[in-house]
Design an enzyme around this catalytic site. Sequence first.
Site, PDB file in Angstrom:
ATOM      1  CB  SER A   1      -0.868   0.002   1.259  1.00 37.97           C
ATOM      2  OG  SER A   1      -1.489   1.264   1.412  1.00 37.97           O
TER       3      SER A   1
ATOM      4  CE1 TYR B   1      -4.665  -1.938   4.622  1.00 42.77           C
ATOM      5  CE2 TYR B   1      -3.943   0.351   4.434  1.00 42.77           C
ATOM      6  CZ  TYR B   1      -4.304  -0.844   3.844  1.00 42.77           C
ATOM      7  OH  TYR B   1      -4.290  -0.970   2.477  1.00 42.77           O
TER       8      TYR B   1
HETATM    9  O1  NJP Z   1     -10.162  -3.756  -1.608  1.00 42.87           O
HETATM   10  P1  NJP Z   1     -11.622  -4.366  -1.697  1.00 42.87           P
HETATM   11  P2  NJP Z   1      -9.160  -3.268  -2.749  1.00 42.87           P
HETATM   12  N1  NJP Z   1     -10.664 -13.630   3.477  1.00 42.87           N
HETATM   13  O2  NJP Z   1     -12.206  -4.186  -0.347  1.00 42.87           O
HETATM   14  C1  NJP Z   1     -11.053  -9.928  -0.010  1.00 42.87           C
HETATM   15  C2  NJP Z   1      -4.674  -2.739  -1.054  1.00 42.87           C
HETATM   16  N2  NJP Z   1      -4.769  -1.292  -1.292  1.00 42.87           N
HETATM   17  O3  NJP Z   1      -9.359  -3.993  -4.001  1.00 42.87           O
HETATM   18  O4  NJP Z   1     -13.855 -11.968   1.058  1.00 42.87           O
HETATM   19  C3  NJP Z   1     -10.587 -13.699   2.135  1.00 42.87           C
HETATM   20  O5  NJP Z   1     -12.355  -3.847  -2.878  1.00 42.87           O
HETATM   21  C4  NJP Z   1     -12.417  -9.391  -0.439  1.00 42.87           C
HETATM   22  O6  NJP Z   1     -13.310 -10.436  -0.797  1.00 42.87           O
HETATM   23  P3  NJP Z   1     -14.519 -11.020   0.147  1.00 42.87           P
HETATM   24  C5  NJP Z   1      -5.564  -3.268   0.058  1.00 42.87           C
HETATM   25  O7  NJP Z   1      -4.963  -3.146   1.318  1.00 42.87           O
HETATM   26  C6  NJP Z   1      -5.930  -0.701  -1.697  1.00 42.87           C
HETATM   27  O8  NJP Z   1      -9.180  -1.794  -2.754  1.00 42.87           O
HETATM   28  O9  NJP Z   1     -15.395 -11.698  -0.857  1.00 42.87           O
HETATM   29  N3  NJP Z   1     -10.667 -12.625   1.340  1.00 42.87           N
HETATM   30  C7  NJP Z   1     -12.089  -8.641  -1.718  1.00 42.87           C
HETATM   31  O10 NJP Z   1     -12.040  -9.524  -2.818  1.00 42.87           O
HETATM   32  C8  NJP Z   1      -5.709  -4.720  -0.343  1.00 42.87           C
HETATM   33  O11 NJP Z   1      -4.646  -5.506   0.130  1.00 42.87           O
HETATM   34  C9  NJP Z   1      -5.957   0.672  -1.919  1.00 42.87           C
HETATM   35  O12 NJP Z   1     -15.140  -9.845   0.840  1.00 42.87           O
HETATM   36  C10 NJP Z   1     -10.844 -11.429   1.925  1.00 42.87           C
HETATM   37  C11 NJP Z   1     -10.683  -8.129  -1.442  1.00 42.87           C
HETATM   38  O13 NJP Z   1     -10.118  -8.912  -0.376  1.00 42.87           O
HETATM   39  C12 NJP Z   1      -5.641  -4.670  -1.866  1.00 42.87           C
HETATM   40  O14 NJP Z   1      -5.087  -3.414  -2.220  1.00 42.87           O
HETATM   41  C13 NJP Z   1      -4.823   1.444  -1.741  1.00 42.87           C
HETATM   42  C14 NJP Z   1     -10.927 -11.276   3.306  1.00 42.87           C
HETATM   43  C15 NJP Z   1     -10.698  -6.691  -0.994  1.00 42.87           C
HETATM   44  O15 NJP Z   1     -11.328  -5.905  -1.973  1.00 42.87           O
HETATM   45  C16 NJP Z   1      -6.998  -4.778  -2.522  1.00 42.87           C
HETATM   46  O16 NJP Z   1      -7.799  -3.711  -2.054  1.00 42.87           O
HETATM   47  C17 NJP Z   1      -3.653   0.817  -1.345  1.00 42.87           C
HETATM   48  C18 NJP Z   1     -10.830 -12.446   4.093  1.00 42.87           C
HETATM   49  N4  NJP Z   1     -10.948 -12.420   5.432  1.00 42.87           N
HETATM   50  C19 NJP Z   1      -3.654  -0.552  -1.117  1.00 42.87           C
HETATM   51  N5  NJP Z   1     -11.112  -9.966   3.594  1.00 42.87           N
HETATM   52  C20 NJP Z   1      -7.203   1.395  -2.335  1.00 42.87           C
HETATM   53  N6  NJP Z   1      -8.250   0.694  -2.768  1.00 42.87           N
HETATM   54  O17 NJP Z   1      -7.251   2.651  -2.313  1.00 42.87           O
HETATM   55  C21 NJP Z   1     -11.141  -9.318   2.423  1.00 42.87           C
HETATM   56  O18 NJP Z   1      -2.545   1.568  -1.183  1.00 42.87           O
HETATM   57  N7  NJP Z   1     -11.002 -10.193   1.415  1.00 42.87           N
END
Ligand code: NJP
Length: 242
Positions: free
Chosen positions: A138, A151
Site C-alpha cells: 500500500s 493497517y
Molecule cells: O479492496 P476491496 P481493494 N478472506 O475491499 C477480499 C490494497 N490497497 O481492491 O472476502 C478472504 O475492494 C475481499 O473479498 P470477500 C488493500 O490493502 C488498496 O481496494 O469476498 N478474502 C475482496 O475480494 C488490499 O490488500 C488501496 O469480501 C478477503 C478483497 O479482499 C488490496 O489493495 C490502496 C478477506 C478486498 O477488496 C486490494 O484492495 C492501497 C478475508 N478475510 C492498497 N477480507 C485502495 N483501494 O485505495 C477481504 O494503497 N477479502
Amino acid sequence: MSYALITGASRGIGLAIAAELARRKYNLLLVARSGDQLQKLAQQLAADHNVKVDSLAVDLSDAVAPQQVINWCKTNKYDVSVLVNNAGYGLSGQFEQYSLTDNLAMMQVNMTSLVQLTQLFLPELRRQSRGYILNIASSTAYQALPGMSLYAATKVFVLNFSRGLHHELAGTSVSVTCISPGATDTGFNDRAQINQKARDAAKKITMTPDDVAQQAVAAMLAGKAEVITGGINKLGAFAAWL
Ligand code: NJP
C-alpha cells in the site's frame, strides 16, 4: 498455460488483476469469502477470455485457510505459476477502539496468510519453468499513518518481506514483485470507514483498479522488485487527511 491464483479476487484490485491475467491467457483460480460472487465471476471471465477459471470460498482470517487453498489446488492438479497475494483490508480510527481480536484478524489476512501462502506455494512455483509472486502492499507502507496505524504497519511488513524475498530469489526462476497502489476506486475507503474529508480528498487522486492492475501485472512479468502506482507526492497528502 498454467494457473494464476489471486486472493481477494471477488472485487476491486484483485478482480482487475484477475481480468488482466486472463487477458494474457492465464487460467485463473479466484479466492475470497464470497463464494456465489466468485462463481459468477469465474463463468464471466472464462467466457470473456476463453481461459479456465475455478474459485474457492475461504476466509483468510482463519489460520487454516492457506492450507485449504493448497490442498484444493493439489486435489484438482492445478499447476500454479503465479501467486497474487492481494486480499486485505484496513481498520481505520483510533488504535484503541479496536479489540485485540479485530486487530489480530486484520494481521492474519494482511500478513500471516500472505506468508503462509507464499511458503506453501513456493515449491510449486519453483517447479514451473517461470514463477511469479505479486504482493499488494500500500501507499501507506511508506509513511506513518495516524488513524490507520496498524493497517499501515501490516503493509510495511508486506513491503519489506517482499523486498527481502525478491533478493533471496534473484537468479532463480521465481521473482517477487510488490506493488503499492495509491488511492484506488474500489470502495476500500468506504469499507474502512475513513472519514468523509479524507474520502472526498482521495477521490481527487483516485486511480481505477484497471490502471493499477495493468501496472502491477506488467511489473510482475518484468520481474521488478517494487512499484508505487499513484506517485509518492500524492501519498504525502494522504496522511494529512486522517
Ligand atoms: O479492496 P476491496 P481493494 N478472506 O475491499 C477480499 C490494497 N490497497 O481492491 O472476502 C478472504 O475492494 C475481499 O473479498 P470477500 C488493500 O490493502 C488498496 O481496494 O469476498 N478474502 C475482496 O475480494 C488490499 O490488500 C488501496 O469480501 C478477503 C478483497 O479482499 C488490496 O489493495 C490502496 C478477506 C478486498 O477488496 C486490494 O484492495 C492501497 C478475508 N478475510 C492498497 N477480507 C485502495 N483501494 O485505495 C477481504 O494503497 N477479502
